[in-house]
Design an enzyme around this catalytic site. Structure first.
Site, mmCIF file in Angstrom:
data_model
loop_
_atom_site.group_PDB
_atom_site.id
_atom_site.type_symbol
_atom_site.label_atom_id
_atom_site.label_comp_id
_atom_site.label_asym_id
_atom_site.label_seq_id
_atom_site.Cartn_x
_atom_site.Cartn_y
_atom_site.Cartn_z
ATOM 1 N N SER A 207 -0.044 -3.364 1.993
ATOM 2 C CA SER A 207 -0.930 -2.198 1.961
ATOM 3 C C SER A 207 -0.065 -0.955 1.881
ATOM 4 O O SER A 207 1.135 -1.005 2.191
ATOM 5 C CB SER A 207 -1.771 -2.154 3.246
ATOM 6 N N TYR B 171 -2.771 -2.199 12.494
ATOM 7 C CA TYR B 171 -2.863 -2.543 11.067
ATOM 8 C C TYR B 171 -1.580 -2.127 10.349
ATOM 9 O O TYR B 171 -1.023 -2.888 9.550
ATOM 10 C CB TYR B 171 -4.071 -1.854 10.444
#
Length: 252
Positions: free
Chosen positions: A142, A155
């Site tokens: 990501s 995350y």
């Protein structure tokens, strides 16, 4: 087109980038092994693959469970005898929160899927590819693996770990015919991300760039899928350990 008989294993295949990649890989000539925790959406992806003339199977699995990962890899080898490409894609999003307020259970949930799941997938698929002497792995990281994201500490940590695993695996298998790369999406229009604006508002933080992406829009999952097909194919034969941002300039 992929060489005849090529097989692509895709986790998180039931929706978003995983579904788009399954369809694009099928169009490129791969037989598809679609893996997802959600049987309904995973079976739907398989129907879509077959509906466009492709071939494949579906395996229900929780990627954070060792026995489930062993099972989806075994099902792939038992059915098709090989794994040419592995899109190690399954992941979950964190509830937006300041680090001090994150529950341990939330930490364990995110790390379980995003790190443990990626690790276990690599562990078992690399055994197969090492024996074969060939294969391409594409991990989903990501933009949060390249930079920090506000109110998403766990995350962010999980996606940094995916990049670390990608680079480590790439250097270990660089002379074994196995390539390992990662994509870093940023702002993709999927069911997972559609809830993000509301979650951000509830957390009390809205990044300046979020409402107006630098390129002017969110990515379509197909745009990420095209990069997955490229990395799965021989066209990317000199790429390994690459961390590819497909983010519309978000991390510039």
């Amino acid at each position: 087109m992929a060489p005849e008989g090529s097989v692509a294993l895709v986790t998180g295949a039931g929706s978003g980038i995983g579904r788009a990649a399954s369809l694009k890989l099928s169009q490129a000539g791969f037989k598809i092994v679609a893996v997802d925790f959600n049987s309904k959406t995973g079976e739907e992806t398989l129907r879509l693959v077959r509906g466009q003339g492709g071939e494949g199977i579906f395996v229900q699995a929780d990627v954070s469970k060792h026995e489930d990962v062993e099972r989806y890899v075994k099902a792939t080898v038992d059915t098709y005898g090989r794994i040419d490409a592995f899109f190690n894609n399954a992941g979950v999003l964190q509830k937006f929160s300041l680090l001090e307020n994150i529950e341990l259970s939330e930490f364990e949930r995110i790390m379980g899927v995003n790190v443990r799941g990626v690790f276990l997938g690599l562990k078992h698929v690399l055994q197969v590819m090492n024996k074969q002497g060939f294969g391409s792995v594409i991990n989903t990281a990501s933009t949060a693996g390249i930079r920090a994201e506000h109110s998403m500490a766990v995350y962010t940590a999980s996606k940094h770990a995916v990049i670390g695993l990608t680079k480590a695996a790439a250097i270990e298998y660089v002379r074994k015919g196995v390539r390992v790369n990662a994509i870093c999406p940023g702002g993709v229009d999927t069911a997972l991300t559609q809830a993000v604006p509301t979650m951000m508002q509830e957390s009390g933080y809205m990044p300046e760039e979020f409402p107006n992406m630098r390129i002017g829009r969110f990515a379509d999952p197909d745009e990420l899928a095209e990069m997955v097909v490229f990395l799965a194919s021989g066209k990317s034969s000199y790429m390994t350990g690459s961390i590819v941002a497909v983010d519309g300039g978000l991390t510039l």
